[in-house]
Each structure stands twice: as structure tokens, then as C-alpha cells.
Scaffold this motif. Structure first.
Motif, PDB file in Angstrom:
ATOM      1  N   LEU A  48       0.738  -1.202  -0.199  1.00  0.00           N
ATOM      2  CA  LEU A  48      -0.086   0.124  -0.133  1.00  0.00           C
ATOM      3  C   LEU A  48       0.855   1.050  -0.038  1.00  0.00           C
ATOM      4  CD1 LEU A  48      -2.786  -0.804   2.735  1.00  0.00           C
ATOM      5  CD2 LEU A  48      -3.010  -0.331   0.218  1.00  0.00           C
ATOM      6  N   ASP A  49       0.486   2.089  -0.893  1.00  0.00           N
ATOM      7  CA  ASP A  49       1.186   3.366  -0.863  1.00  0.00           C
ATOM      8  C   ASP A  49       0.222   4.568  -0.301  1.00  0.00           C
ATOM      9  OD1 ASP A  49       2.675   5.690  -1.375  1.00  0.00           O
ATOM     10  OD2 ASP A  49       3.057   5.303  -3.037  1.00  0.00           O
ATOM     11  N   LEU A  50       0.395   4.822   0.939  1.00  0.00           N
ATOM     12  CA  LEU A  50      -0.470   5.894   1.577  1.00  0.00           C
ATOM     13  C   LEU A  50       0.296   7.199   1.966  1.00  0.00           C
ATOM     14  CD1 LEU A  50      -2.006   3.623   4.440  1.00  0.00           C
ATOM     15  CD2 LEU A  50      -2.922   4.336   2.134  1.00  0.00           C
ATOM     16  N   THR A  51       1.404   7.419   1.073  1.00  0.00           N
ATOM     17  CA  THR A  51       2.440   8.579   1.458  1.00  0.00           C
ATOM     18  C   THR A  51       1.395   9.760   1.149  1.00  0.00           C
ATOM     19  OG1 THR A  51       3.272   8.399  -0.924  1.00  0.00           O
ATOM     20  CG2 THR A  51       4.594   7.492   1.033  1.00  0.00           C
ATOM     21  N   GLY A  52       0.347   9.869   0.128  1.00  0.00           N
ATOM     22  CA  GLY A  52      -0.461  10.902   0.093  1.00  0.00           C
ATOM     23  C   GLY A  52      -1.553  11.185   1.025  1.00  0.00           C
ATOM     24  N   GLU A  53      -1.717  10.188   2.086  1.00  0.00           N
ATOM     25  CA  GLU A  53      -2.625  10.099   2.892  1.00  0.00           C
ATOM     26  C   GLU A  53      -2.105  10.892   3.979  1.00  0.00           C
ATOM     27  OE1 GLU A  53      -5.768   9.594   2.402  1.00  0.00           O
ATOM     28  OE2 GLU A  53      -5.207   9.034   0.319  1.00  0.00           O
ATOM     29  N   ASP A  54      -3.054  11.703   4.874  1.00  0.00           N
ATOM     30  CA  ASP A  54      -2.524  12.084   6.346  1.00  0.00           C
ATOM     31  C   ASP A  54      -3.033  11.125   7.436  1.00  0.00           C
ATOM     32  OD1 ASP A  54      -1.508  13.653   8.468  1.00  0.00           O
ATOM     33  OD2 ASP A  54      -3.292  15.169   8.271  1.00  0.00           O
ATOM     34  N   VAL A  76       6.100   9.389   7.927  1.00  0.00           N
ATOM     35  CA  VAL A  76       5.761   9.241   9.571  1.00  0.00           C
ATOM     36  C   VAL A  76       5.944  10.665  10.214  1.00  0.00           C
ATOM     37  CG1 VAL A  76       6.958   8.335  11.431  1.00  0.00           C
ATOM     38  CG2 VAL A  76       6.969   7.146   9.102  1.00  0.00           C
ATOM     39  N   PRO A  77       5.006  10.927  11.034  1.00  0.00           N
ATOM     40  CA  PRO A  77       5.081  12.258  11.742  1.00  0.00           C
ATOM     41  C   PRO A  77       6.350  12.071  12.680  1.00  0.00           C
ATOM     42  CG  PRO A  77       3.236  10.918  12.881  1.00  0.00           C
ATOM     43  CD  PRO A  77       3.953  10.270  11.669  1.00  0.00           C
ATOM     44  N   PHE A  78       7.369  13.067  12.757  1.00  0.00           N
ATOM     45  CA  PHE A  78       8.642  13.122  13.615  1.00  0.00           C
ATOM     46  C   PHE A  78       8.891  14.268  13.770  1.00  0.00           C
ATOM     47  CE2 PHE A  78      13.327  12.756  14.111  1.00  0.00           C
ATOM     48  CZ  PHE A  78      13.162  12.058  15.237  1.00  0.00           C
ATOM     49  N   GLN A  79       8.986  15.050  14.995  1.00  0.00           N
ATOM     50  CA  GLN A  79       9.556  16.278  15.439  1.00  0.00           C
ATOM     51  C   GLN A  79       8.888  17.467  14.796  1.00  0.00           C
ATOM     52  OE1 GLN A  79      13.924  16.114  15.603  1.00  0.00           O
ATOM     53  NE2 GLN A  79      13.688  15.046  17.583  1.00  0.00           N
ATOM     54  N   GLY A  80       7.573  17.187  14.518  1.00  0.00           N
ATOM     55  CA  GLY A  80       7.035  18.396  14.006  1.00  0.00           C
ATOM     56  C   GLY A  80       6.665  18.281  12.393  1.00  0.00           C
ATOM     57  N   ASN A  81       7.500  17.251  11.962  1.00  0.00           N
ATOM     58  CA  ASN A  81       7.277  17.202  10.298  1.00  0.00           C
ATOM     59  C   ASN A  81       6.872  15.827   9.847  1.00  0.00           C
ATOM     60  OD1 ASN A  81       8.374  19.708   9.310  1.00  0.00           O
ATOM     61  ND2 ASN A  81      10.188  19.187  10.538  1.00  0.00           N
ATOM     62  N   LYS A  82       6.818  15.519   8.569  1.00  0.00           N
ATOM     63  CA  LYS A  82       6.395  14.342   8.361  1.00  0.00           C
ATOM     64  C   LYS A  82       7.402  13.665   7.062  1.00  0.00           C
ATOM     65  CE  LYS A  82       1.683  13.471   9.575  1.00  0.00           C
ATOM     66  NZ  LYS A  82       0.485  12.770   9.139  1.00  0.00           N
ATOM     67  N   TYR A  83       7.867  12.549   7.404  1.00  0.00           N
ATOM     68  CA  TYR A  83       8.818  11.964   6.406  1.00  0.00           C
ATOM     69  C   TYR A  83       8.522  10.465   5.738  1.00  0.00           C
ATOM     70  CZ  TYR A  83      11.591  15.460   8.863  1.00  0.00           C
ATOM     71  OH  TYR A  83      12.112  16.616   9.590  1.00  0.00           O
ATOM     72  N   PRO A  84       8.749  10.351   4.676  1.00  0.00           N
ATOM     73  CA  PRO A  84       8.501   8.840   4.187  1.00  0.00           C
ATOM     74  C   PRO A  84       9.206   7.904   5.056  1.00  0.00           C
ATOM     75  CG  PRO A  84       9.017  10.252   2.306  1.00  0.00           C
ATOM     76  CD  PRO A  84       9.278  10.862   3.742  1.00  0.00           C
ATOM     77  N   ASN A  85       8.456   6.578   5.097  1.00  0.00           N
ATOM     78  CA  ASN A  85       9.205   5.921   6.180  1.00  0.00           C
ATOM     79  C   ASN A  85      10.459   5.053   5.872  1.00  0.00           C
ATOM     80  OD1 ASN A  85       7.342   4.431   4.627  1.00  0.00           O
ATOM     81  ND2 ASN A  85       7.259   2.640   5.672  1.00  0.00           N
ATOM     82  N   ASP A  86      10.401   5.114   4.240  1.00  0.00           N
ATOM     83  CA  ASP A  86      11.721   4.533   3.814  1.00  0.00           C
ATOM     84  C   ASP A  86      12.938   5.651   3.639  1.00  0.00           C
ATOM     85  OD1 ASP A  86      10.828   6.371   1.747  1.00  0.00           O
ATOM     86  OD2 ASP A  86      10.648   4.673   0.163  1.00  0.00           O
TER      87      ASP A  86
END
Length: 260
Positions: A48-54, A76-86
Motif C-alpha cells: 500500500l502506498d499511503l504517502t499521499g494520506e495524512d 511518519v510524523p517526527f519532530q513536527g514534520n512528516k517523512y516517508p518511512n523509507d
């Protein structure tokens, strides 16, 4: 009358058939999908590619638990930002133990972590031990203005130019933070301003580190272990400053004061 009854019966049969079909369809859909917050996913889904979903961490956790064999890409939400899990590279300005656990869990492909702005050395040491496939870059403050050591340093040179306007050297920081340089083999203190007692206490605290020191006396640089000095050009005006520096030379046995 009979015709009307037959018609009613047919209608009832059709309604019943539709109801059964609907129920069977619903049952099939329910049994072949998983549901998270009203969203449905086929149970056979492999990626599944959910990178476009919040989506939240809780949403991801629930979905991954229901689709354990599915590879899910998400931000992935991390320290106030979101980054792709890869994500393979991240930069942080601070780090907690919870952050280290989070990175290990949600960024499995992380290769480099720039922590040069961090000074949480205990946490960074844990990160080094936990994120074994990740290269973590950070500097260690050694109480020396304008100079820090990389965490993996094996050799460190600290020079003490004079004067150092508006800044000062902090021996306590040096003594405390050397422990965060586990690979350090040699520390050289060039024209050291610290006392002999301070240098000796460093050597006692870090017996596995070779600590070298030089001392400036009458404009010349000498190894702290020097045994003889030629100060034949010294004048009375230089005496006080020179005597203070001589106190840093524990092995000194002979000083030439005879004018040429």
C-alpha cells in the motif's frame, strides 16, 4: 384475486432474494476486507502506498496489525514534520530516548542521522548502540571555543592561542565530555593554559588515552616532559610569567639563566 396473490408472492420472493443477496454480498465484503477508521482494505493486499494520506501512527499501527504481510509506505510524523518511512537520511537538532526508539521502529531504512546540532551525548550514545545500521554524526564540546570533536575521533588536538578575547576555556567540560569519545587514543594540548594538576587529573581519569601537552615558556614551545631549558635571554620583566609556566613542567631539572 388469485392473480393478485401470485403477484404479491413474487414480489415478496424477489425482495427476499435481494435481501439474501445483499446480506451475502455484505458478508463477503466484510470477510475479505479489514477496516480502519471507516477505510476498507482487501485482506490480500501485499503493498500500500499511503504517502499521499495524512494518517497517524495509531492508524498505521492498527492497519499493519490487520495486514501483517502488507508493505505499507506512509509519511511518519517526527519532530513536527512528516517523512516517508523509507527515508534514508534525517537531521535533528535535539534527541530523546523516545526519539531513538521511534526512529528504530518507524524508519527501518535510515542510513545517516545528522545530529551535529545536538548536545544530548548520553542519548546519542544510546542511539549509536541502537541504530546499528545508521551512521550518526555529531560533535562533542570539549570546553574549547570554536572547536569540537567528532564522536568517532581517535586523535584530538586542542590549541590554546592567546589572547582569546571574550571567550574562555572550560576545563570541567573537557574533563566531563571526553567520556563521549570512546575511540579516542590521543589528546594533545598545545601551549596548554591548564595547570599541571589539571593535566594530571585528566590522565588519571582517562588512563587509556595518551594525553600529550606542550607549554609555552618565554616565547618557545616545549613538551611538558622536558627536563632542561635555556632561558639565558630572559630579563627581570619576564620572571613572573615564566615562573608560572615552569610550574607546569614536573620533570624539569636544569634551567640555564646565564646570559650569552
Amino acid at each position: 384475486m388469485k392473480k393478485t396473490l401470485v403477484t404479491i408472492l413474487i414480489v415478496l420472493l424477489l425482495v427476499a432474494a435481494l435481501g439474501v443477496a445483499g446480506f451475502l454480498g455484505f458478508t463477503w465484503y466484510r470477510d475479505n476486507h479489514v477496516f480502519v477508521d471507516g477505510d476498507a482494505y482487501e485482506i490480500t493486499t501485499q503493498s500500500l502506498d499511503l504517502t499521499g494520506e495524512d494518517i497517524s501512527v495509531a492508524y498505521y499501527e492498527e492497519l499493519q496489525a490487520k495486514l501483517p504481510d502488507c508493505q505499507i509506505k506512509w509519511r511518519v510524523p517526527f519532530q513536527g514534520n512528516k517523512y516517508p518511512n523509507d527515508t534514508e537520511s534525517l537531521t535533528v537538532s535535539e534527541l530523546t530516548l523516545e526519539d531513538v526508539e521511534f526512529l528504530a521502529r518507524y524508519f527501518p531504512d535510515l542510513k545517516t542521522l545528522d545530529a551535529t546540532a545536538c548536545d544530548q551525548y548520553d542519548v546519542l550514545a544510546v542511539a549509536d548502540a541502537t541504530l546499528t545500521d545508521c551512521e550518526i554524526t555529531y560533535f562533542v564540546n570539549l570546553g574549547h571555543p570554536g572547536q569540537r570533536a567528532t564522536a568517532g575521533a581517535t586523535y584530538v588536538l586542542l590549541g590554546f592561542p592567546e589572547p582569546l578575547v571574550g571567550e574562555r576555556y572550560d576545563f570541567d567540560i573537557l574533563m566531563t565530555n571526553l567520556v563521549y569519545l570512546p575511540d579516542l587514543k590521543t589528546l594533545k594540548l598545545e601551549k596548554v593554559v591548564y595547570s599541571l594538576e589539571q593535566v594530571q587529573s585528566l590522565r588519571e581519569a582517562y588512563p587509556n588515552v595518551e594525553i600529550l601537552a606542550t607549554v609555552e615558556v618565554f616565547g618557545q614551545e616545549y613538551d611538558m616532559e622536558v627536563t632542561e631549558l635555556d632561558l639565558s635571554g630572559m630579563t627581570g620583566e619576564d620572571t613572573t610569567a615564566v615562573v608560572e609556566q615552569l610550574k607546569k613542567l614536573p620533570n624539569l631539572t636544569r634551567v640555564n639563566l646565564t646570559p650569552e
